[in-house]
Write a protein that holds these residues in place. Structure first.
Motif, PDB file in Angstrom:
ATOM      1  N   ILE A   1      -2.521 -26.749 -19.356  1.00 26.46           N
ATOM      2  CA  ILE A   1      -3.513 -27.811 -19.184  1.00 26.46           C
ATOM      3  C   ILE A   1      -4.903 -27.210 -19.027  1.00 26.46           C
ATOM      4  O   ILE A   1      -5.885 -27.691 -19.637  1.00 26.46           O
ATOM      5  N   GLN A   2      -5.013 -26.148 -18.213  1.00 26.16           N
ATOM      6  CA  GLN A   2      -6.303 -25.497 -17.984  1.00 26.16           C
ATOM      7  C   GLN A   2      -6.860 -24.925 -19.281  1.00 26.16           C
ATOM      8  O   GLN A   2      -8.072 -25.013 -19.549  1.00 26.16           O
ATOM      9  N   HIS A   3      -5.989 -24.355 -20.084  1.00 27.25           N
ATOM     10  CA  HIS A   3      -6.434 -23.803 -21.361  1.00 27.25           C
ATOM     11  C   HIS A   3      -6.898 -24.914 -22.299  1.00 27.25           C
ATOM     12  O   HIS A   3      -7.919 -24.763 -22.995  1.00 27.25           O
ATOM     13  N   ALA A   4      -6.154 -26.044 -22.338  1.00 26.31           N
ATOM     14  CA  ALA A   4      -6.517 -27.158 -23.217  1.00 26.31           C
ATOM     15  C   ALA A   4      -7.849 -27.780 -22.814  1.00 26.31           C
ATOM     16  O   ALA A   4      -8.634 -28.203 -23.666  1.00 26.31           O
ATOM     17  N   LEU A   5      -8.118 -27.814 -21.504  1.00 24.48           N
ATOM     18  CA  LEU A   5      -9.369 -28.378 -21.003  1.00 24.48           C
ATOM     19  C   LEU A   5     -10.486 -27.333 -20.926  1.00 24.48           C
ATOM     20  O   LEU A   5     -11.584 -27.632 -20.458  1.00 24.48           O
ATOM     21  N   ARG A   6     -10.192 -26.134 -21.387  1.00 28.18           N
ATOM     22  CA  ARG A   6     -11.151 -25.028 -21.402  1.00 28.18           C
ATOM     23  C   ARG A   6     -11.648 -24.700 -19.994  1.00 28.18           C
ATOM     24  O   ARG A   6     -12.817 -24.370 -19.775  1.00 28.18           O
ATOM     25  N   LEU A   7     -10.723 -24.789 -19.061  1.00 29.03           N
ATOM     26  CA  LEU A   7     -11.004 -24.397 -17.680  1.00 29.03           C
ATOM     27  C   LEU A   7     -10.489 -22.984 -17.448  1.00 29.03           C
ATOM     28  O   LEU A   7      -9.627 -22.493 -18.181  1.00 29.03           O
ATOM     29  N   PRO A   8     -10.997 -22.305 -16.416  1.00 32.94           N
ATOM     30  CA  PRO A   8     -10.456 -20.973 -16.086  1.00 32.94           C
ATOM     31  C   PRO A   8      -8.951 -21.070 -15.826  1.00 32.94           C
ATOM     32  O   PRO A   8      -8.495 -21.935 -15.069  1.00 32.94           O
ATOM     33  N   VAL A   9      -8.192 -20.189 -16.470  1.00 26.73           N
ATOM     34  CA  VAL A   9      -6.736 -20.207 -16.331  1.00 26.73           C
ATOM     35  C   VAL A   9      -6.346 -19.450 -15.073  1.00 26.73           C
ATOM     36  O   VAL A   9      -6.686 -18.280 -14.895  1.00 26.73           O
ATOM     37  N   LYS A  10      -5.631 -20.127 -14.198  1.00 30.91           N
ATOM     38  CA  LYS A  10      -5.212 -19.531 -12.933  1.00 30.91           C
ATOM     39  C   LYS A  10      -3.787 -18.988 -13.049  1.00 30.91           C
ATOM     40  O   LYS A  10      -2.928 -19.568 -13.701  1.00 30.91           O
TER      41      LYS A  10
END
Length: 465
Positions: A34-43
């Motif tokens: 989800i983080q990758h799809a939303l272009r957020l930092p991947v935790k």
């Protein structure tokens, strides 16, 4: 990969993901996408544990590599990746030939199956077809020597029986490479001796990867050694150098690299030196509740043997200085190994001898009658009994199991006919010892330690007074 290289390990690494809580595993499966799809930092919801990191080496055909290291150093992980039961995170493993492995206890066995069923299953996994297993089954069972238990579920087996059956299978599958992970530490002295004889024969043509905490066996068996620590290859080279470096580091970590000098009160020279006299047997009697159930060391007439049988060894005894059979050994005491044989044909120059071996089959010491009777051979007619007695001071042996091989030949040291050779004719146990290092200890007559008064040395120049 060169034609004479059978194992090539290139930059091999293995990383495990460690999750603090079970829910973190689910988070790792869902949130990064989800983080990758939303272009957020991947935790990252796990910690990395590198069981093995960037290890490389090669083993040529006919070589034996020993791997040493503490528990958790990555030894078993390395073997599993070489055997193909574990995938590496990075790097590659190339092998040539059939690999037979004896890894952790019971690996490859179905606990609900009988020993017979596990033999067929395991041998099939190692590349044999049913017909080939049929042909070798009797030999496998004879090597394992577990009797009627072969038709019992292996979940009823002891750890020693597990190892016996597993080793018997890999010894009969015509492997090119043997991988052994500390398994021989479980078996009894007789089976360990049998395995070591097989390994030494196999090493003449095959390749062995051998993991052990016993540095003495690594030095004795291996052509090269690898030292692993915390997943890293610390050193690779000659077994003697590797083992000495490994033991030095282990000692320094436990004891420190140096110890501060202790100041002792000087003893006047007029006082007699304090002497600690050794009486090993009496010391053991005083310091232990001597067990009355210890068994006398008995000769095994059914032990594995070979020879032309022109004469046969019929008795082997270990006696104390009073001529009584021993039931326990310490060392530093006078003992006699008495060997009797019956001649079925005339022997004009008989030679009787023995060797004492440890549980790994390493020869510790031995003797024979050849040089003592070279000028006056004790010729023996057919039908007569021949006896040889070897009286000596028993070396101090570390606590453990030992075996005595005995033999009878006729001729000279260089040219003789071997009539009867018995492996493991007598097994015995060293019950107590003061040996602190090495394969055998020295029977000490006494130990003397003293200090003397002296003028304190001057302070080094340049030091403030």
């Amino acid at each position: 990969m060169s034609s004479d290289v059978v194992i090539a390990v290139e930059n091999l690494s293995k990383c495990y993901q460690i999750y603090d809580q079970p829910r973190d595993r689910l988070k790792q499966f869902i949130y990064p996408r989800i983080q990758h799809a939303l272009r957020l930092p991947v935790k990252q919801y796990y910690r990395e544990f590198w069981a093995l990191h960037d290890v490389s080496f090669t083993i040529k055909k006919g070589e034996t590599l020993g791997v040493v290291g503490r528990n958790g150093s990555g030894k078993s992980t390395l073997l599993q990746m070489i055997c193909g039961t574990l995938n590496p995170t990075h790097g590659q493993v190339h092998t040539q030939g059939r690999i037979a492995a004896l890894l952790e206890l019971g690996s490859g066995f179905n606990l609900e199956f009988t020993g017979r069923e596990n033999v067929y299953m395991n041998a099939t996994l190692l590349g044999l077809n049913t017909h080939e297993v049929d042909e070798r089954f009797d030999d496998i069972v004879a090597f394992a020597d577990i009797g009627d238990f072969v038709d019992q579920p292996v979940k009823t087996y002891s750890s020693g029986m597990f190892v016996r059956l597993a080793f018997a299978v890999i010894a009969h599958v015509d492997a090119d490479i043997l991988v052994i992970d500390e398994a021989l530490a479980v078996g009894d002295v007789f089976f360990t001796q049998k395995c070591m004889r097989f390994l030494r024969d196999f090493m003449e043509t095959g390749t062995v990867l051998f993991v052990s905490h016993d540095t003495a066996s690594v030095k004795n068996l291996c052509n090269s050694a690898l030292w692993l620590d915390k997943g890293n290859a610390i050193q690779y080279g000659a077994p003697k150098d590797i083992c000495e470096s490994y033991l030095q580091v282990m000692y320094e970590e436990q004891q420190g690299t140096s110890r501060s000098a202790q100041h002792a009160t000087p003893v006047p020279r007029s006082q007699p030196a304090q002497t600690k006299r050794y009486d090993q047997r009496q010391q053991f009697l005083n310091c232990s509740n001597l067990r009355n159930d210890l068994q006398i060391f008995e000769f095994d007439p059914e032990a594995t043997s070979f020879g032309l049988n022109g004469a046969k060894i019929i008795s082997v005894e270990i006696l104390n200085d009073k001529g009584d059979p021993l039931a326990w050994a310490i060392g530093g005491e006078v003992v006699t190994i008495s060997i009797k044989a019956h001649a079925y044909e005339e022997l004009d120059s008989p030679i009787i001898g023995f060797v004492v071996k440890d549980r790994l089959g390493q020869t510790l010491f031995g003797e024979n009658t050849y040089l003592s009777f070279i000028d006056a051979p004790v010729s023996t007619q057919a039908g007569k009994t021949l006896q040889a007695d070897f009286t000596f001071t028993m070396p101090i042996l570390p606590v453990g199991d030992y075996a005595i091989n005995v033999a009878l030949a006729n001729g000279t040291q260089e040219h003789h006919v071997q009539h009867h050779w018995i492996h493991d004719a007598v097994a015995f146990k060293s019950e107590a010892t003061s040996a602190s290092a090495g394969l055998v200890g020295i029977p000490m007559l006494h130990i003397d330690m003293q200090t003397e008064s002296s003028v304190s040395p001057s302070a080094p120049s340049g030091t403030d007074s």
